[in-house]
Motif scaffolding. Structure first.
Motif, mmCIF file in Angstrom:
data_model
loop_
_atom_site.group_PDB
_atom_site.id
_atom_site.type_symbol
_atom_site.label_atom_id
_atom_site.label_comp_id
_atom_site.label_asym_id
_atom_site.label_seq_id
_atom_site.Cartn_x
_atom_site.Cartn_y
_atom_site.Cartn_z
ATOM 1 N N ASP B 195 0.811 -1.227 0.000
ATOM 2 C CA ASP B 195 0.000 0.000 0.000
ATOM 3 C C ASP B 195 0.839 1.270 0.000
ATOM 4 O O ASP B 195 0.298 2.362 0.058
ATOM 5 C CB ASP B 195 -0.992 -0.032 1.169
ATOM 6 N N ARG B 196 2.150 1.143 -0.077
ATOM 7 C CA ARG B 196 2.986 2.354 -0.157
ATOM 8 C C ARG B 196 2.890 3.025 -1.522
ATOM 9 O O ARG B 196 3.296 4.169 -1.681
ATOM 10 C CB ARG B 196 4.452 1.964 0.076
ATOM 11 N N VAL B 197 2.469 2.243 -2.517
ATOM 12 C CA VAL B 197 2.357 2.797 -3.879
ATOM 13 C C VAL B 197 0.923 2.604 -4.363
ATOM 14 O O VAL B 197 0.395 1.497 -4.304
ATOM 15 C CB VAL B 197 3.336 2.113 -4.850
ATOM 16 N N SER B 198 0.311 3.695 -4.808
ATOM 17 C CA SER B 198 -1.076 3.610 -5.290
ATOM 18 C C SER B 198 -1.127 3.814 -6.803
ATOM 19 O O SER B 198 -0.377 4.613 -7.362
ATOM 20 C CB SER B 198 -1.912 4.689 -4.604
ATOM 21 N N ASP B 199 -2.038 3.082 -7.446
ATOM 22 C CA ASP B 199 -2.239 3.342 -8.880
ATOM 23 C C ASP B 199 -3.649 3.873 -9.139
ATOM 24 O O ASP B 199 -4.178 3.725 -10.239
ATOM 25 C CB ASP B 199 -1.946 2.087 -9.719
ATOM 26 N N ALA B 200 -4.226 4.485 -8.103
ATOM 27 C CA ALA B 200 -5.604 4.992 -8.242
ATOM 28 C C ALA B 200 -5.732 5.931 -9.445
ATOM 29 O O ALA B 200 -6.756 5.939 -10.134
ATOM 30 C CB ALA B 200 -6.036 5.702 -6.966
ATOM 31 N N VAL B 201 -4.676 6.714 -9.704
ATOM 32 C CA VAL B 201 -4.746 7.692 -10.794
ATOM 33 C C VAL B 201 -4.963 7.005 -12.149
ATOM 34 O O VAL B 201 -5.565 7.588 -13.059
ATOM 35 C CB VAL B 201 -3.460 8.571 -10.801
ATOM 36 N N LEU B 202 -4.510 5.754 -12.279
ATOM 37 C CA LEU B 202 -4.690 5.027 -13.540
ATOM 38 C C LEU B 202 -6.060 4.394 -13.653
ATOM 39 O O LEU B 202 -6.509 4.055 -14.748
ATOM 40 C CB LEU B 202 -3.642 3.906 -13.652
ATOM 41 N N GLU B 255 -10.979 0.404 -20.626
ATOM 42 C CA GLU B 255 -11.378 1.793 -20.361
ATOM 43 C C GLU B 255 -11.280 2.176 -18.879
ATOM 44 O O GLU B 255 -11.376 3.344 -18.544
ATOM 45 C CB GLU B 255 -12.803 2.048 -20.887
ATOM 46 N N GLN B 256 -11.121 1.183 -18.023
ATOM 47 C CA GLN B 256 -10.993 1.473 -16.591
ATOM 48 C C GLN B 256 -9.538 1.480 -16.134
ATOM 49 O O GLN B 256 -9.261 1.484 -14.932
ATOM 50 C CB GLN B 256 -11.797 0.446 -15.762
ATOM 51 N N ASN B 257 -8.610 1.413 -17.087
ATOM 52 C CA ASN B 257 -7.201 1.332 -16.709
ATOM 53 C C ASN B 257 -6.360 1.973 -17.811
ATOM 54 O O ASN B 257 -6.267 1.444 -18.914
ATOM 55 C CB ASN B 257 -6.821 -0.145 -16.514
ATOM 56 N N LEU B 258 -5.734 3.101 -17.485
ATOM 57 C CA LEU B 258 -4.966 3.823 -18.496
ATOM 58 C C LEU B 258 -3.723 3.062 -18.933
ATOM 59 O O LEU B 258 -3.254 3.206 -20.063
ATOM 60 C CB LEU B 258 -4.545 5.191 -17.933
ATOM 61 N N ALA B 259 -3.184 2.225 -18.032
ATOM 62 C CA ALA B 259 -1.867 1.641 -18.293
ATOM 63 C C ALA B 259 -1.904 0.548 -19.347
ATOM 64 O O ALA B 259 -0.960 0.392 -20.117
ATOM 65 C CB ALA B 259 -1.269 1.096 -16.998
ATOM 66 N N TYR B 260 -3.003 -0.232 -19.379
ATOM 67 C CA TYR B 260 -2.955 -1.442 -20.191
ATOM 68 C C TYR B 260 -2.652 -1.157 -21.668
ATOM 69 O O TYR B 260 -1.695 -1.674 -22.233
ATOM 70 C CB TYR B 260 -4.236 -2.275 -20.058
ATOM 71 N N ALA B 261 -3.500 -0.333 -22.289
ATOM 72 C CA ALA B 261 -3.305 -0.070 -23.721
ATOM 73 C C ALA B 261 -2.000 0.686 -23.958
ATOM 74 O O ALA B 261 -1.261 0.393 -24.902
ATOM 75 C CB ALA B 261 -4.477 0.713 -24.291
ATOM 76 N N SER B 333 0.714 14.550 -10.888
ATOM 77 C CA SER B 333 2.132 14.912 -11.030
ATOM 78 C C SER B 333 2.903 13.783 -11.693
ATOM 79 O O SER B 333 2.447 12.635 -11.728
ATOM 80 C CB SER B 333 2.737 15.176 -9.651
ATOM 81 N N VAL B 334 4.089 14.112 -12.206
ATOM 82 C CA VAL B 334 4.967 13.108 -12.794
ATOM 83 C C VAL B 334 5.241 12.009 -11.771
ATOM 84 O O VAL B 334 5.183 10.812 -12.080
ATOM 85 C CB VAL B 334 6.287 13.753 -13.273
ATOM 86 N N GLU B 335 5.517 12.405 -10.539
ATOM 87 C CA GLU B 335 5.859 11.424 -9.513
ATOM 88 C C GLU B 335 4.688 10.475 -9.257
ATOM 89 O O GLU B 335 4.872 9.267 -9.085
ATOM 90 C CB GLU B 335 6.256 12.163 -8.223
ATOM 91 N N GLU B 336 3.476 11.043 -9.264
ATOM 92 C CA GLU B 336 2.279 10.219 -9.019
ATOM 93 C C GLU B 336 2.120 9.167 -10.123
ATOM 94 O O GLU B 336 1.838 7.995 -9.848
ATOM 95 C CB GLU B 336 1.044 11.132 -8.982
ATOM 96 N N LEU B 337 2.326 9.588 -11.370
ATOM 97 C CA LEU B 337 2.211 8.641 -12.487
ATOM 98 C C LEU B 337 3.352 7.634 -12.461
ATOM 99 O O LEU B 337 3.150 6.430 -12.684
ATOM 100 C CB LEU B 337 2.188 9.390 -13.823
ATOM 101 N N TYR B 338 4.571 8.128 -12.174
ATOM 102 C CA TYR B 338 5.735 7.230 -12.146
ATOM 103 C C TYR B 338 5.511 6.135 -11.115
ATOM 104 O O TYR B 338 5.740 4.951 -11.384
ATOM 105 C CB TYR B 338 7.000 8.042 -11.821
ATOM 106 N N ARG B 339 5.014 6.513 -9.956
ATOM 107 C CA ARG B 339 4.779 5.507 -8.916
ATOM 108 C C ARG B 339 3.651 4.566 -9.336
ATOM 109 O O ARG B 339 3.748 3.351 -9.170
ATOM 110 C CB ARG B 339 4.468 6.179 -7.576
ATOM 111 N N ARG B 343 3.616 0.225 -9.701
ATOM 112 C CA ARG B 343 3.048 -0.443 -8.537
ATOM 113 C C ARG B 343 3.201 -1.952 -8.679
ATOM 114 O O ARG B 343 2.931 -2.527 -9.729
ATOM 115 C CB ARG B 343 1.563 -0.089 -8.431
ATOM 116 N N VAL B 344 3.670 -2.564 -7.598
ATOM 117 C CA VAL B 344 3.830 -4.016 -7.584
ATOM 118 C C VAL B 344 2.634 -4.646 -6.892
ATOM 119 O O VAL B 344 2.213 -4.177 -5.833
ATOM 120 C CB VAL B 344 5.134 -4.409 -6.838
ATOM 121 N N GLU B 345 2.062 -5.648 -7.541
ATOM 122 C CA GLU B 345 1.026 -6.434 -6.864
ATOM 123 C C GLU B 345 0.856 -7.764 -7.588
ATOM 124 O O GLU B 345 0.580 -7.784 -8.786
ATOM 125 C CB GLU B 345 -0.318 -5.709 -6.844
#
Lengths: 503, 503
Positions: B195-202, B255-261, B333-339, B343-345
């Motif tokens: 939980d130290r890294v969140s991907d909520a923004v994605l 459409e619910q996840n920016l990272a996949y595509a 922010s860049v840092e928010e997206l980078y993290r 994210r590891v899970e």
């Protein structure tokens, strides 16, 4: 179906050939739909290789020996039998191919693949000079083809026979003369009355997605099976088939004209129903490939014009069109649409021409092809000759080559001798529909109710079920009991347009 | 380039073979992008015919004689010469093919074409039973392949060698052991800190069209040439090439996840740059087809992970992403997206796995493949064995087979022995990027400025320019001066994730 060992041996030998041909069709479809520009050169080589292999295998001694064995066996059989049909169609194609050197076939495939891309570019820029050397090369190769195939009167006969077996240019001339004698006066009679019919209702803004949806609904009503086919877009609409279960059609959308995409979709849909209607047991046999283009065109024209431009069709389709385009069509009537889609006006583009002037476009092309082949016209003079004929027959002169000599893909594909089949099919369509109405009472009422599938099923039984077993003249007699004739078509056309224009 | 008569004779002989292979690739692309369901059966036959012809022509006596003549000629030549490279690569492929009966090859092509369609259906319904008979058939045929190719220790070696020349499963085991020894502790160290890294923004709503646009912009920045390629969608993203000038990639949009595509597009884009970067003069020669999948994967992983999941990449790409998705990303922010993208899970789907757990997915597949081939596991027991391994390595159990054993297309394609190449490529990617940074000072700053083309050009020169001349072990030594090694990758991974998770 019982299949003898000799029949099975011959089919086993030809199946890979059919597969190669269908694979080449996939490459062609991709080239015209999704291929990026850079892909052209390699695609030309790939297509040439596949076409060359088809040729090599089909004319090989093993294939010919297998065919001879089959022919021996079916000597006594009914000419309508499956085995006899296979033997006859295969013999025709193999004899034709054996006359052509493999190198000429693959040169032509390569040349036409490159020419198609040059044509796209030339047409986009309206620059005939970009296309000219390609057409010269294709024409040179095509003359060689005619020479190898052989002919009596005119090299054109050798080429026509490839697209329309059993027909000669003399027969075409006779039919076309009959048509000219009645169509020219009809157009002349309509000319002073052009403003009696308006197509303003079609010339509004119709967004692309809605047009695509309307085309899809029309296809669905016709009985096009989307599990066994699809609709895409390309520069020039076409139909291609990779099997009866994978038939592709394309359209092109003009957002300022409702009719273009709708009618090209119905047209290609008519072709597609034929391909989807080939019986399963003819798949991967010589009887599964329709070689008469006139027969094919009779299917597309029947749906596009006889059905699609009827009052009954608009009784059915208008509510759907109004649902998709409520603002543009909410207040329109069936009569308004019926009149609009049947508006006659001499225009530049064949594929956008009305029913009445359409054949004049064909006459232009047919005569130019013959002159090019006969050597009385050279490619450099083609744009001017085109424009002069357009002026003579239609009374209008194309403003540029994109709207003139560059509009059609056919010559770039090496399809010379092809154009007359459009008119042959158009004429046959009327003859077939007359027969369908006799055998299916109340057919027009069914269409008005959206039951287009009734006509499709009649065509499935009477036309599609035969596959490539009959040529156009044979099929016409088989179904209608008469030869191909101009009368039903002319009566249909004159009846319709005299009423529309109050003649 | 000067080409001897013998070299030209051999290339002339093999060009049609290359064309047939590329034509089969077009059919495969269509099958996975646009083909209607009905097309499957005929497509299987067509593909089998093309593949069978490739085999027939490549192993023919004429081809072998032409190759022997070439080999005779290049005996004294530098092994790095074009002719010597052609001879070596062709010999490798032809020897491998000559060991395989033509019937086995076409049976496998037909079986895998049918299996791919069964797999799509089985995955959609999460019903392994629909896929099982197909996989059993493929496995049976694949065992026969291994038997014909021959092996010393394990049938797996024979199969691995087809995807990764010069490598054995013993080498893979050594490398994988080194990785396991460090990755397992790393995942264990991260596990209590997930939980130290969140991907909520994605995980917001990102409409399809915008995602497609973002992927296109990323590809453009990488230097992907859209005149020589295109991006489409398919069930499982892939890259295929019909020539260096026609390279197709696909993606899939969630459409619910920016990272996949985005990341699958960058990944396939890395593969595509390799194909577009093959020198023109290697086209339609054996050196123009990259056969080392590990080398190919090093390109995709380099772009997807080392570049795409870096801070510098997000410095460049975030403004574009914010322009397309102002509501969703305006305040990010860049840092928010980078993290978020790092994210590891532990999760079910390999293609959605993070960098750290990704290799664990590979170990699952590699071990199952080996057990299936070795006969210690049967197909009926595969779903349970899959789930058990997932639980053992990742601590999670797939809720159904769609998220488990049915997720990958590979086995349906007959690609057994393929999975380890993902990890080989991943390891090499880090080693290559370290080398690129040494040769191109300030490379990371260039990436931050959006000058991704600088890396592409380095790869063009150092990797792509060689075509298929070198195997993975050779290319690694050629470029980095060292053998393939785990250290650069482990240092890259540990450095990055220790910082991210505060270890």
């Amino acid at each position: 179906m019982e299949r003898s060992a000799r029949l099975e041996a011959f089919l086993e030998r030809t199946r890979p050939v059919m597969d190669l041909g269908r694979a080449a069709a996939v490459l062609g479809w991709d080239q015209n739909t999704y291929m990026p520009p850079g892909g052209a050169e390699a695609r030309a080589e790939q297509t040439a290789t596949l076409t060359g292999l088809v040729h090599e295998r089909l004319v090989s001694d093993e294939t010919v020996h297998a065919l001879e064995a089959l022919e021996e066996e079916v000597k006594g059989a009914s000419p309508g039998s499956f085995a006899a049909g296979v033997a006859r169609v295969a013999r025709r194609e193999i004899d034709q191919m054996r006359k052509l050197p493999g190198k000429l076939v693959s040169d032509l495939a390569r040349a036409s693949s490159l020419a198609q891309n040059a044509w796209v570019e030339a047409r986009a820029q309206s620059r005939f000079d970009l296309f000219r050397p390609h057409l010269e090369h294709i024409l040179d190769l095509t003359r060689q083809v005619a020479g190898h195939l052989g002919y009596q009167d005119h090299p054109y006969d050798a080429l026509l026979d490839r697209f329309e077996p059993d027909m000669t240019s003399a027969q075409v001339d006779r039919l076309f003369d009959q048509l000219k004698a009645r169509l020219v006066p009809l157009v002349e009679a309509i000319r002073p009355r052009l403003d009696r019919v308006s197509d303003a209702v079609l010339r509004q803004s119709f967004p692309r997605d809605g047009q695509f949806q309307l085309g899809n609904e029309a296809l669905r009503a016709m009985g096009f099976d989307f599990q066994r086919g699809r609709l895409d877009t390309s520069a020039h609409p076409f139909t291609t088939s990779f099997s009866r279960n994978d038939v592709r059609i394309t359209t092109r959308v003009d957002e300022q004209n409702l009719a273009y995409a709708l009618y090209s979709t119905i047209h290609e849909g008519g072709h597609a129903l034929y391909e989807q209607g080939i019986p399963e047991e003819l798949e991967r046999t010589p009887l599964g490939d329709i070689i008469s283009l006139g027969l094919h065109e009779s299917q597309s024209r029947l749906w596009e014009n006889v059905v699609g431009r009827s009052r009954e069709f608009w009784q059915f389709v208008l509510p759907a069109a109004q649902r998709i385009f409520p603002q543009q069509l909410g207040g329109a009537s069936v009569e308004e649409l019926y009149r609009a889609v049947n508006r006659v006006e001499p225009s530049f583009i064949r594929t956008e021409a009305d029913e009445v002037t359409y054949n004049l476009h064909i006459f232009v092309r047919y005569e130019l092809e013959r002159d090019l082949l006969g050597g009385t016209l050279d490619v450099a003079g083609l744009p001017e000759a085109w424009n002069a004929k357009m002026e003579a027959y239609l009374g209008i002169r194309p403003p540029d080559d994109a709207k003139g000599v560059l509009q059609d893909i056919h010559w770039s594909q090496g399809s010379i001798g092809y154009f007359p089949t459009y008119t042959l099919g158009t004429v046959l369509a009327a003859q077939l529909f007359r027969q369908a109405e006799q055998e299916e009472p109340g057919l027009r009422d069914s269409i008005a109710r959206g039951e287009l599938v009734r006509l499709k099923e009649w065509l499935n039984r009477r036309v599609h079920a035969h596959g490539a077993r009959y040529t156009l003249p044979e099929m016409t007699r088989e179904i209608t009991g008469r030869d191909l004739e101009a009368a039903p078509y002319l009566e249909y056309l004159e009846g319709k347009y005299r009423e529309l224009y109050g003649l």
